[in-house]
Write a protein that holds these residues in place. Structure first.
Motif, mmCIF file in Angstrom:
data_model
loop_
_atom_site.group_PDB
_atom_site.id
_atom_site.type_symbol
_atom_site.label_atom_id
_atom_site.label_comp_id
_atom_site.label_asym_id
_atom_site.label_seq_id
_atom_site.Cartn_x
_atom_site.Cartn_y
_atom_site.Cartn_z
ATOM 1 N N LEU A 166 -0.120 13.725 12.565
ATOM 2 C CA LEU A 166 -0.057 14.107 11.098
ATOM 3 C C LEU A 166 0.216 13.123 10.047
ATOM 4 C CD1 LEU A 166 3.071 16.396 12.120
ATOM 5 C CD2 LEU A 166 0.595 17.001 11.837
ATOM 6 N N CYS A 167 -0.185 13.563 8.800
ATOM 7 C CA CYS A 167 -0.266 12.823 7.537
ATOM 8 C C CYS A 167 0.825 11.855 7.192
ATOM 9 C CB CYS A 167 -1.148 13.327 6.534
ATOM 10 S SG CYS A 167 -1.330 12.418 5.079
ATOM 11 N N GLY B 89 -8.645 5.477 2.998
ATOM 12 C CA GLY B 89 -9.311 3.916 2.936
ATOM 13 C C GLY B 89 -8.169 3.314 1.945
ATOM 14 N N GLY B 90 -7.867 3.869 0.921
ATOM 15 C CA GLY B 90 -6.933 2.868 0.070
ATOM 16 C C GLY B 90 -5.682 2.338 0.777
ATOM 17 N N ILE B 91 -4.906 3.413 1.557
ATOM 18 C CA ILE B 91 -3.836 3.098 2.317
ATOM 19 C C ILE B 91 -4.149 2.116 3.613
ATOM 20 C CG2 ILE B 91 -3.921 4.782 3.889
ATOM 21 C CD1 ILE B 91 -0.837 4.925 3.229
ATOM 22 N N ALA B 92 -5.126 2.093 3.934
ATOM 23 C CA ALA B 92 -5.712 1.250 5.250
ATOM 24 C C ALA B 92 -5.820 -0.236 4.545
ATOM 25 C CB ALA B 92 -6.833 1.769 5.686
ATOM 26 N N THR B 93 -6.449 -0.398 3.309
ATOM 27 C CA THR B 93 -6.705 -1.540 2.710
ATOM 28 C C THR B 93 -5.412 -2.265 2.517
ATOM 29 O OG1 THR B 93 -8.744 -0.656 1.956
ATOM 30 C CG2 THR B 93 -7.746 -2.798 0.726
ATOM 31 N N ALA B 94 -4.401 -1.635 1.843
ATOM 32 C CA ALA B 94 -3.038 -2.117 1.444
ATOM 33 C C ALA B 94 -2.456 -2.701 2.790
ATOM 34 C CB ALA B 94 -2.232 -0.884 0.716
ATOM 35 N N LEU B 95 -2.443 -1.986 3.813
ATOM 36 C CA LEU B 95 -1.999 -2.578 4.756
ATOM 37 C C LEU B 95 -2.490 -3.882 5.500
ATOM 38 C CD1 LEU B 95 0.270 -2.280 7.464
ATOM 39 C CD2 LEU B 95 -1.130 -0.678 8.383
ATOM 40 N N ASP C 117 -3.154 3.077 11.991
ATOM 41 C CA ASP C 117 -3.704 3.911 11.062
ATOM 42 C C ASP C 117 -2.704 4.897 10.154
ATOM 43 O OD1 ASP C 117 -4.911 6.434 9.866
ATOM 44 O OD2 ASP C 117 -5.728 7.273 11.571
ATOM 45 N N PRO C 118 -2.288 4.010 8.830
ATOM 46 C CA PRO C 118 -1.369 4.327 8.095
ATOM 47 C C PRO C 118 -1.641 5.952 7.329
ATOM 48 C CG PRO C 118 -3.040 2.883 6.987
ATOM 49 C CD PRO C 118 -3.103 3.022 8.576
ATOM 50 N N CYS C 119 -2.689 6.444 7.341
ATOM 51 C CA CYS C 119 -3.111 7.728 6.648
ATOM 52 C C CYS C 119 -2.281 8.650 7.680
ATOM 53 C CB CYS C 119 -4.423 8.074 6.405
ATOM 54 S SG CYS C 119 -4.685 9.632 5.870
ATOM 55 N N LEU C 120 -2.552 8.343 8.993
ATOM 56 C CA LEU C 120 -1.989 9.382 10.215
ATOM 57 C C LEU C 120 -0.701 8.890 10.621
ATOM 58 C CD1 LEU C 120 -5.201 10.750 11.886
ATOM 59 C CD2 LEU C 120 -4.015 11.831 10.075
#
Length: 257
Positions: A101-102, A67-73, A140-143
């Protein structure tokens, strides 16, 4: 230099792309490339981290949940490119495909097969998953992925009926399989626990709680896993002097025993 400035500068020169008048989609794709380049070198995925977008972009946090990395993007696209971004939330339990993959290369996933302990190559299991949509594409930055459809990375999105015993046992994605939570395990990215794919033939080896077995029996109703759980739970409830409870639960589920 803040993460904002580092991400903007490279490896793709965003100022040059703006001068050339590139299309909105190409600009977002290029910014995503820069964003992932920075994330892989500076941030670590931690499912339980609470860091939000601002903390990551100003450099005060390095441990990041999806959630945090998606918000940053999202923040970066809105601030730098002035484009409309929609935040996407897939609520409930989500199991993602192994080939997605992450961004954190130490994180391989948190799902494994019982016959291959320690080999976490069967995907990621999230309580919820987050990413963004912009110009008809999904980022999707997490993946570390861009999708054309919202559920492209989803192997299984659980509905209420597939949650057998919340936080403990879930329906598998293959016939006669279950996902069983192993609380004692620790894998990179998740502080506690991993999910194990168990075949029905080995069910009693890995599921020993009488209520978990009861729920498998009454919720699945039919199939090898349900039959194995029915026999095992009946014995456990009988041994505990609670056979009538076992019968009542099956009757309520519409199962004749």
């Amino acid at each position: 230099m803040s993460a904002r400035e580092d991400i903007w500068k490279g490896p793709v020169n965003m100022d040059e792309l703006l001068k050339k008048g590139k299309q909105p989609r190409e600009l977002v794709d290029s910014l995503f490339t820069n964003f992932m380049y920075y994330a892989k070198r500076n941030w670590k995925y931690i499912a339980s981290a609470s860091a939000g977008g601002e903390a990551l972009l100003n450099g005060t946090a390095t441990q990041v949940p999806c959630g945090g990395i998606a918000t940053a993007l999202k923040m970066l696209i809105e601030e730098k490119l002035h484009q409309t971004v929609q935040y996407i939330t897939i609520s409930g339990y989500v199991w993602t495909k192994p080939n997605f993959l992450c961004f954190d290369q130490e994180v391989k996933g948190n799902v494994f097969r019982a016959e291959a302990p320690g080999v976490y190559n069967q995907g990621c299991f999230f309580n919820e998953h987050y990413f963004i949509q912009c110009n008809g594409k999904f980022y999707d930055p997490c993946l570390n992925s861009i999708y054309n459809t919202q559920n492209e990375a989803v192997l299984k999105h659980y509905n209420v009926n597939e949650i057998i015993s919340k936080g403990a046992v879930m329906a598998g994605n293959e016939p006669n399989t279950l996902l069983v939570f192993r609380k004692e395990l620790k894998v990179p990215g998740w502080q506690q626990g991993a999910w194990m794919i168990v075949n029905a033939a080995n069910l009693q080896r890995y599921v020993t709680d009488k209520y978990d077995l009861l729920y498998i029996s009454t919720k699945l109703k039919t199939g090898k896993a349900a039959e194995a759980a029915r026999a095992a739970s009946k014995k456990l409830f009988t041994d505990a002097g609670r056979l009538q409870t076992w019968k009542d639960e099956h009757t309520r589920a519409g199962i004749r025993v």
